[in-house]
Write a protein that holds these residues in place. Structure first.
Motif, PDB file in Angstrom:
ATOM      1  N   SER A 173      17.644  32.588  26.780  1.00  0.00           N
ATOM      2  CA  SER A 173      16.465  33.738  26.875  1.00  0.00           C
ATOM      3  C   SER A 173      17.055  35.036  26.457  1.00  0.00           C
ATOM      4  O   SER A 173      16.093  35.443  25.807  1.00  0.00           O
ATOM      5  CB  SER A 173      16.159  33.743  28.704  1.00  0.00           C
ATOM      6  N   LEU A 174      18.225  35.435  26.826  1.00  0.00           N
ATOM      7  CA  LEU A 174      18.537  36.753  26.044  1.00  0.00           C
ATOM      8  C   LEU A 174      19.879  36.538  25.481  1.00  0.00           C
ATOM      9  O   LEU A 174      20.922  35.978  25.981  1.00  0.00           O
ATOM     10  CB  LEU A 174      18.508  37.776  27.228  1.00  0.00           C
ATOM     11  N   VAL A 175      19.940  37.188  24.384  1.00  0.00           N
ATOM     12  CA  VAL A 175      21.300  37.207  23.589  1.00  0.00           C
ATOM     13  C   VAL A 175      21.574  38.535  23.060  1.00  0.00           C
ATOM     14  O   VAL A 175      20.617  39.348  22.784  1.00  0.00           O
ATOM     15  CB  VAL A 175      21.463  36.149  22.476  1.00  0.00           C
ATOM     16  N   SER A 176      22.853  38.988  22.826  1.00  0.00           N
ATOM     17  CA  SER A 176      23.284  40.350  22.536  1.00  0.00           C
ATOM     18  C   SER A 176      23.813  40.255  21.233  1.00  0.00           C
ATOM     19  O   SER A 176      24.885  39.299  21.254  1.00  0.00           O
ATOM     20  CB  SER A 176      24.078  41.155  23.564  1.00  0.00           C
ATOM     21  N   VAL A 177      23.524  41.059  20.402  1.00  0.00           N
ATOM     22  CA  VAL A 177      24.355  41.165  19.274  1.00  0.00           C
ATOM     23  C   VAL A 177      24.799  42.459  18.530  1.00  0.00           C
ATOM     24  O   VAL A 177      24.113  43.282  19.284  1.00  0.00           O
ATOM     25  CB  VAL A 177      23.296  40.497  17.779  1.00  0.00           C
ATOM     26  N   ALA A 199      16.667  31.744  20.750  1.00  0.00           N
ATOM     27  CA  ALA A 199      16.716  32.957  21.872  1.00  0.00           C
ATOM     28  C   ALA A 199      15.380  33.387  21.975  1.00  0.00           C
ATOM     29  O   ALA A 199      14.950  33.492  20.797  1.00  0.00           O
ATOM     30  CB  ALA A 199      17.842  33.932  21.503  1.00  0.00           C
ATOM     31  N   SER A 200      14.915  33.706  23.148  1.00  0.00           N
ATOM     32  CA  SER A 200      13.722  34.192  23.182  1.00  0.00           C
ATOM     33  C   SER A 200      13.743  35.686  23.110  1.00  0.00           C
ATOM     34  O   SER A 200      12.565  36.193  22.635  1.00  0.00           O
ATOM     35  CB  SER A 200      12.920  33.726  24.366  1.00  0.00           C
ATOM     36  N   SER A 201      14.877  36.427  23.286  1.00  0.00           N
ATOM     37  CA  SER A 201      14.962  37.722  23.319  1.00  0.00           C
ATOM     38  C   SER A 201      16.443  38.059  22.741  1.00  0.00           C
ATOM     39  O   SER A 201      17.419  37.503  23.063  1.00  0.00           O
ATOM     40  CB  SER A 201      14.941  38.462  24.522  1.00  0.00           C
ATOM     41  N   ILE A 202      16.565  39.011  21.683  1.00  0.00           N
ATOM     42  CA  ILE A 202      17.572  39.447  21.146  1.00  0.00           C
ATOM     43  C   ILE A 202      17.882  41.115  21.293  1.00  0.00           C
ATOM     44  O   ILE A 202      17.058  41.876  21.179  1.00  0.00           O
ATOM     45  CB  ILE A 202      17.632  39.208  19.516  1.00  0.00           C
ATOM     46  N   GLU A 203      18.864  41.121  21.915  1.00  0.00           N
ATOM     47  CA  GLU A 203      19.068  42.722  22.169  1.00  0.00           C
ATOM     48  C   GLU A 203      20.422  43.338  21.165  1.00  0.00           C
ATOM     49  O   GLU A 203      21.470  42.631  20.883  1.00  0.00           O
ATOM     50  CB  GLU A 203      19.719  42.993  23.767  1.00  0.00           C
ATOM     51  N   LEU A 204      20.012  44.491  20.477  1.00  0.00           N
ATOM     52  CA  LEU A 204      21.018  44.944  19.315  1.00  0.00           C
ATOM     53  C   LEU A 204      21.704  46.004  20.308  1.00  0.00           C
ATOM     54  O   LEU A 204      21.245  47.071  20.631  1.00  0.00           O
ATOM     55  CB  LEU A 204      20.119  45.426  18.275  1.00  0.00           C
ATOM     56  N   ALA A 205      23.115  46.031  19.924  1.00  0.00           N
ATOM     57  CA  ALA A 205      23.876  46.918  20.422  1.00  0.00           C
ATOM     58  C   ALA A 205      23.687  48.321  19.396  1.00  0.00           C
ATOM     59  O   ALA A 205      23.052  48.073  18.264  1.00  0.00           O
ATOM     60  CB  ALA A 205      25.246  46.543  19.981  1.00  0.00           C
ATOM     61  N   ALA A 206      23.916  49.169  19.608  1.00  0.00           N
ATOM     62  CA  ALA A 206      23.723  50.767  19.333  1.00  0.00           C
ATOM     63  C   ALA A 206      24.406  50.610  17.861  1.00  0.00           C
ATOM     64  O   ALA A 206      25.365  50.169  17.853  1.00  0.00           O
ATOM     65  CB  ALA A 206      24.077  51.795  19.926  1.00  0.00           C
ATOM     66  N   GLY A 207      23.791  50.999  16.752  1.00  0.00           N
ATOM     67  CA  GLY A 207      24.412  51.193  15.562  1.00  0.00           C
ATOM     68  C   GLY A 207      23.400  51.064  14.289  1.00  0.00           C
ATOM     69  O   GLY A 207      22.340  50.999  14.354  1.00  0.00           O
ATOM     70  N   SER A 213       9.404  33.783  12.253  1.00  0.00           N
ATOM     71  CA  SER A 213       8.410  32.842  12.090  1.00  0.00           C
ATOM     72  C   SER A 213       8.035  32.259  13.427  1.00  0.00           C
ATOM     73  O   SER A 213       7.566  31.059  13.457  1.00  0.00           O
ATOM     74  CB  SER A 213       8.383  31.858  10.998  1.00  0.00           C
ATOM     75  N   ARG A 214       8.800  32.823  14.488  1.00  0.00           N
ATOM     76  CA  ARG A 214       8.510  32.159  15.805  1.00  0.00           C
ATOM     77  C   ARG A 214       8.345  33.521  16.690  1.00  0.00           C
ATOM     78  O   ARG A 214       8.701  34.750  16.357  1.00  0.00           O
ATOM     79  CB  ARG A 214       9.531  31.507  16.136  1.00  0.00           C
ATOM     80  N   ASN A 215       8.240  33.199  18.174  1.00  0.00           N
ATOM     81  CA  ASN A 215       8.025  34.420  19.212  1.00  0.00           C
ATOM     82  C   ASN A 215       9.338  34.723  19.447  1.00  0.00           C
ATOM     83  O   ASN A 215       9.853  33.860  20.070  1.00  0.00           O
ATOM     84  CB  ASN A 215       7.321  33.792  20.261  1.00  0.00           C
ATOM     85  N   VAL A 216       9.692  35.864  19.231  1.00  0.00           N
ATOM     86  CA  VAL A 216      11.088  36.608  19.724  1.00  0.00           C
ATOM     87  C   VAL A 216      10.664  38.100  20.010  1.00  0.00           C
ATOM     88  O   VAL A 216       9.976  38.702  19.111  1.00  0.00           O
ATOM     89  CB  VAL A 216      11.943  36.239  18.630  1.00  0.00           C
ATOM     90  N   VAL A 217      11.590  38.428  20.979  1.00  0.00           N
ATOM     91  CA  VAL A 217      11.421  40.057  21.171  1.00  0.00           C
ATOM     92  C   VAL A 217      12.754  40.547  20.871  1.00  0.00           C
ATOM     93  O   VAL A 217      13.739  39.951  21.092  1.00  0.00           O
ATOM     94  CB  VAL A 217      11.237  40.206  22.843  1.00  0.00           C
ATOM     95  N   ILE A 218      12.679  41.691  19.945  1.00  0.00           N
ATOM     96  CA  ILE A 218      13.935  42.239  19.586  1.00  0.00           C
ATOM     97  C   ILE A 218      13.806  43.573  20.030  1.00  0.00           C
ATOM     98  O   ILE A 218      12.922  44.572  19.943  1.00  0.00           O
ATOM     99  CB  ILE A 218      13.800  42.254  18.099  1.00  0.00           C
TER     100      ILE A 218
END
Length: 71
Positions: free
Chosen positions: A5-9, A23-31, A42-47
């Motif tokens: 469901s959520l991954v952090s990169v 992953a359905s949701s990707i959280e970006l670290a600051a930078g 080409s798919r449903n994903v929340v960034i």
């Protein structure tokens, strides 16, 4: 098959990998993320950013940063 469901990169390479994954949701670290190739979605994903206004996707005025198509 349901993805995580959520991954952090925190790197561009991780972001590319997760966009190709499930992953359905990707959280970006600051930078600032130097975009070395266009990110294709080409798919449903929340960034999201870990905090508003803390993430820059920088294509260096040389390329499109994101390409979104139906999938």
């Amino acid at each position: 098959m349901h993805g995580r469901s959520l991954v952090s990169v925190s790197t561009f390479a991780q972001l590319e990998t997760e966009l190709a994954g499930t992953a359905s949701s990707i959280e970006l670290a600051a930078g600032t993320y130097l975009v070395t190739s266009t990110l294709s979605i080409s798919r449903n994903v929340v960034i999201t950013a870990v905090s508003a206004g803390t993430v820059v996707l920088d294509g260096g005025n040389a390329r499109r940063v994101i390409s979104i198509s139906s999938g």
